[in-house]
Design a protein around this motif. Structure first.
Motif, short mmCIF file in Angstrom:
data_model
loop_
_atom_site.label_atom_id
_atom_site.label_comp_id
_atom_site.label_asym_id
_atom_site.label_seq_id
_atom_site.Cartn_x
_atom_site.Cartn_y
_atom_site.Cartn_z
N ASN A 70 -84.91 -9.93 -24.75
CA ASN A 70 -84.30 -8.96 -25.65
C ASN A 70 -84.50 -7.53 -25.19
O ASN A 70 -83.98 -6.60 -25.79
CB ASN A 70 -84.87 -9.11 -27.06
N THR A 71 -85.31 -7.33 -24.19
CA THR A 71 -85.56 -5.99 -23.70
C THR A 71 -85.48 -5.97 -22.20
O THR A 71 -85.52 -6.98 -21.53
CB THR A 71 -86.95 -5.48 -24.13
N ALA A 72 -85.35 -4.79 -21.66
CA ALA A 72 -85.32 -4.61 -20.21
C ALA A 72 -85.95 -3.28 -19.89
O ALA A 72 -85.86 -2.34 -20.66
CB ALA A 72 -83.89 -4.67 -19.69
N GLY A 73 -86.56 -3.19 -18.73
CA GLY A 73 -87.14 -1.93 -18.29
C GLY A 73 -88.62 -1.80 -18.57
O GLY A 73 -89.25 -0.86 -18.13
N LYS A 74 -89.24 -2.68 -19.36
CA LYS A 74 -90.65 -2.59 -19.67
C LYS A 74 -91.48 -3.17 -18.53
O LYS A 74 -91.22 -4.25 -18.04
CB LYS A 74 -90.96 -3.34 -20.97
N HIS A 75 -92.51 -2.41 -18.15
CA HIS A 75 -93.46 -2.86 -17.14
C HIS A 75 -92.74 -3.24 -15.83
O HIS A 75 -93.12 -4.20 -15.17
CB HIS A 75 -94.27 -4.05 -17.65
N ASP A 76 -91.69 -2.51 -15.49
CA ASP A 76 -90.94 -2.86 -14.29
C ASP A 76 -91.40 -2.10 -13.06
O ASP A 76 -90.98 -2.41 -11.96
CB ASP A 76 -89.44 -2.63 -14.50
N ARG A 77 -92.25 -1.10 -13.23
CA ARG A 77 -92.71 -0.32 -12.07
C ARG A 77 -93.55 -1.17 -11.12
O ARG A 77 -93.41 -1.06 -9.91
CB ARG A 77 -93.52 0.89 -12.55
N PHE A 78 -94.44 -1.96 -11.68
CA PHE A 78 -95.39 -2.71 -10.85
C PHE A 78 -94.69 -3.68 -9.91
O PHE A 78 -94.95 -3.65 -8.69
CB PHE A 78 -96.40 -3.44 -11.75
N PRO A 79 -93.82 -4.60 -10.37
CA PRO A 79 -93.20 -5.54 -9.41
C PRO A 79 -92.33 -4.85 -8.37
O PRO A 79 -92.29 -5.28 -7.21
CB PRO A 79 -92.38 -6.47 -10.31
N ILE A 80 -91.63 -3.78 -8.76
CA ILE A 80 -90.78 -3.09 -7.80
C ILE A 80 -91.63 -2.41 -6.74
O ILE A 80 -91.32 -2.46 -5.53
CB ILE A 80 -89.86 -2.07 -8.52
N LEU A 81 -92.72 -1.77 -7.17
CA LEU A 81 -93.58 -1.09 -6.22
C LEU A 81 -94.28 -2.07 -5.29
O LEU A 81 -94.35 -1.85 -4.07
CB LEU A 81 -94.62 -0.25 -6.98
N ILE A 82 -94.78 -3.18 -5.83
CA ILE A 82 -95.50 -4.16 -5.01
C ILE A 82 -94.59 -4.79 -3.97
O ILE A 82 -94.93 -4.91 -2.78
CB ILE A 82 -96.14 -5.24 -5.91
N THR A 83 -93.40 -5.22 -4.39
CA THR A 83 -92.47 -5.85 -3.43
C THR A 83 -92.00 -4.85 -2.37
O THR A 83 -91.83 -5.23 -1.20
CB THR A 83 -91.26 -6.44 -4.16
N SER A 84 -91.82 -3.60 -2.75
CA SER A 84 -91.38 -2.59 -1.78
C SER A 84 -92.47 -2.29 -0.77
O SER A 84 -92.20 -2.15 0.43
CB SER A 84 -90.95 -1.31 -2.51
N CYS A 111 -90.11 -10.73 1.77
CA CYS A 111 -90.46 -9.54 0.99
C CYS A 111 -89.28 -8.58 0.88
O CYS A 111 -89.08 -7.95 -0.16
CB CYS A 111 -91.67 -8.84 1.62
N LEU A 112 -88.49 -8.46 1.96
CA LEU A 112 -87.31 -7.60 1.90
C LEU A 112 -86.32 -8.09 0.85
O LEU A 112 -85.74 -7.29 0.10
CB LEU A 112 -86.64 -7.55 3.27
N ALA A 113 -86.10 -9.40 0.81
CA ALA A 113 -85.17 -9.96 -0.17
C ALA A 113 -85.65 -9.73 -1.59
O ALA A 113 -84.87 -9.37 -2.48
CB ALA A 113 -84.98 -11.45 0.10
N LEU A 114 -86.95 -9.93 -1.82
CA LEU A 114 -87.50 -9.71 -3.17
C LEU A 114 -87.43 -8.24 -3.56
O LEU A 114 -87.13 -7.90 -4.71
CB LEU A 114 -88.94 -10.21 -3.22
N SER A 115 -87.71 -7.35 -2.59
CA SER A 115 -87.62 -5.92 -2.91
C SER A 115 -86.18 -5.50 -3.17
O SER A 115 -85.93 -4.65 -4.02
CB SER A 115 -88.21 -5.10 -1.76
N PHE A 116 -85.23 -6.09 -2.44
CA PHE A 116 -83.81 -5.79 -2.67
C PHE A 116 -83.40 -6.18 -4.09
O PHE A 116 -82.74 -5.40 -4.79
CB PHE A 116 -82.97 -6.55 -1.64
N ALA A 117 -83.82 -7.36 -4.54
CA ALA A 117 -83.51 -7.80 -5.90
C ALA A 117 -84.20 -6.92 -6.93
O ALA A 117 -83.60 -6.54 -7.95
CB ALA A 117 -83.92 -9.26 -6.08
N ALA A 118 -85.48 -6.58 -6.68
CA ALA A 118 -86.22 -5.75 -7.63
C ALA A 118 -85.63 -4.34 -7.71
O ALA A 118 -85.48 -3.77 -8.80
CB ALA A 118 -87.69 -5.69 -7.23
N LEU A 119 -85.27 -3.78 -6.56
CA LEU A 119 -84.67 -2.44 -6.55
C LEU A 119 -83.31 -2.42 -7.23
O LEU A 119 -82.96 -1.45 -7.91
CB LEU A 119 -84.54 -1.94 -5.11
N ALA A 120 -82.54 -3.49 -7.06
CA ALA A 120 -81.24 -3.58 -7.75
C ALA A 120 -81.45 -3.52 -9.26
O ALA A 120 -80.71 -2.83 -9.98
CB ALA A 120 -80.52 -4.86 -7.35
#
Length: 472
Positions: A70-84, A111-120
């Motif tokens: 039901n929500t989006a954007g919460k606690h999203d910094r950590f996975p994006i930063l780690i994968t990048s 890792c590149l594929a996961l970071s691409f998905a997370a950054l999207a």
């Protein structure tokens, strides 16, 4: 916009957005993988397949969670930063290694594929809270910068490979600086239930064009990412950069975003169609220019697809960023699978070379393009004439005409529509993804332009105008 955020801070965040998106667009360029895998002999094709399949899996997970959360954007910094960080770190080690192993390359590609998905996911969540004009200008300007950055892929190894390796982390850092700090950025799905549950027709049309052009891209590049020449990099980048400049110029002159979207689409399709015709001519200069035009316009279609997903009106407001990012990733992954897996496998079983299929494939796509453009597309994107029957006075069309009479901006018209529907200031802030203080600032501007002092007077004036139009 959060309270206390001045014009300088807004411009700075816009600069971070442009820079971060430009590094994100590099993932969509073939030279990105060619330069990254330059020192890996014999396994570059398998690495690209691994990247694409990992993106499919990640997009499937985003699609599932995007439908159920039901929500989006919460606690999203950590996975994006780690994968990048992981993608840039492993890719850098792989690029500078003199004897690169397939295991190290596989880890870096994963890792590149996961970071691409997370950054999207991250960039979609940021773009969704912007106006349509801001989204288009951000995408176009950043894509222009990405075309300039693509020249770095022509530098000798390992410099070109380091550019690809640094792209995920640089995009992530820019996203962190551009991401608003206010909690209203963590967007909840609209509870009104008025948005469409079906994916817009425009999305399917874009996906159709991208998948069809993927067959041709596989033929033009022999289904491989190994070869990288200045001609195959510079010519498409120059055409794509020219298109971006034309689009930015058009955006600065057009007042309505919907009209700008239609014009941008027409230009992209025209360039794509011209490239197809040059390929059909089957002469060396024609094939060279046609190849560059098709690849450039096709890359622009990818950028246009993401922009359309973030500006899809009611449909976008009922979907979290994870769901929208997943749809974009699935189309891009399917496109890569067609170009670099399906086409080579098909040619492998055939007796003729790749070049022999280019002309008939371009002719078939030309035929389908004409049918779709003047049939289906005419009903959805190219219809600039007034409808045969008058539209009802209540709705967005009435608010737009009414707002123009008082000189209201697009955002102020959106505030008026939400105000007339009976929403509170806090609810309007949630729906527009801004702070309540920003909504109050818009309301003060609306009162000043209309010469009123209360929200009830705004409602009364709006209802009086709509009733008058209905009677006429």
């Amino acid at each position: 916009m959060a309270q206390g955020q001045g014009p300088t801070a807004q411009k700075l965040k816009w600069v971070w957005t442009i820079c971060g998106l430009s590094f994100f667009w590099l993932f969509l360029r073939r030279p990105f993988f060619s330069s990254l895998l330059a020192n890996l002999q014999g396994y570059s094709q398998e690495c690209l397949w691994l990247f694409t399949l990992t993106v499919v899996v990640a997009a499937g997970m985003l699609l599932y969670f995007g439908r159920t959360t039901n929500t989006a954007g919460k606690h999203d910094r950590f996975p994006i930063l780690i994968t990048s960080i992981g993608a840039t770190g492993l890719s850098t080690v792989f690029v500078i290694s003199k004897e690169a192993s397939f295991a190290l390359a596989s880890a870096a590609i994963l890792c590149l594929a996961l970071s691409f998905a997370a950054l999207a996911c991250g960039w979609v969540s940021l773009l969704m809270r912007k106006s349509s004009r801001s989204v288009l200008l951000s995408c176009l300007t950043s894509f222009l910068l990405a075309c300039i950055l693509s020249a770095g892929f022509l530098l000798p190894p390992p410099v070109s490979g380091l550019l690809s390796a640094a792209a995920p982390l640089l995009s992530c850092l820019c996203w962190l600086f551009a991401k608003p700090a206010d909690p209203l950025h963590d967007r909840a799905i609209s509870e009104s239930g008025n948005g469409s549950r079906y994916i817009p027709t425009t999305f399917w049309l874009l996906a159709l064009f991208l998948l069809m052009s993927s067959v041709l891209r596989g033929l033009l590049y022999d289904g491989s990412v190994d070869t990288l020449s200045p001609q195959s990099t510079i010519a498409p980048s120059c055409i794509a950069a020219t298109l971006s400049l034309l689009f930015i110029g058009a955006m600065s002159r057009l007042s309505k975003e919907q009209r700008a979207l239609r014009y941008l689409w027409q230009i992209i399709v025209a360039i794509f169609f011209l490239g197809l015709l040059l390929l059909i001519v089957d002469s060396p200069p024609g094939i060279f220019l046609g190849r560059a035009a098709v690849i450039a316009s096709r890359t622009c279609l990818n950028v246009f697809l993401l922009a359309c997903l973030c500006t899809s009106g009611d449909w976008a407001t009922t979907r979290p960023p994870a769901f929208l990012a997943a749809t974009f990733l699935l189309v891009d992954a399917a496109s890569s699978l067609i170009s670099y897996m399906a086409v080579p496998l098909f040619i492998g079983f055939a007796s003729e070379s790749f070049e022999s299929y280019i002309t008939p494939c371009a002719g078939l796509i030309c035929f389908v393009l004409v049918i779709v453009s003047y049939g289906i597309l005419g009903k959805h994107l190219f219809d600039g004439q007034a409808p045969a029957k008058p539209e009802p006075p209540d709705g967005n069309s009435s608010v737009e005409a009414w707002g123009q009479a008082y000189g209201l901006s697009q955002r102020e018209q959106e505030v008026v529509l939400l105000l007339v529907e009976g929403n509170t200031v806090k609810r309007m802030g949630d729906l527009l993804f801004v702070a309540p203080s920003t909504v109050q600032s818009h309301m003060k501007s609306i009162y000043r332009k209309m010469g009123v002092h209360t929200r009830q007077e705004v409602i009364d004036l709006y209802r009086h105008r709509t009733e008058t139009e209905s009677a006429d």
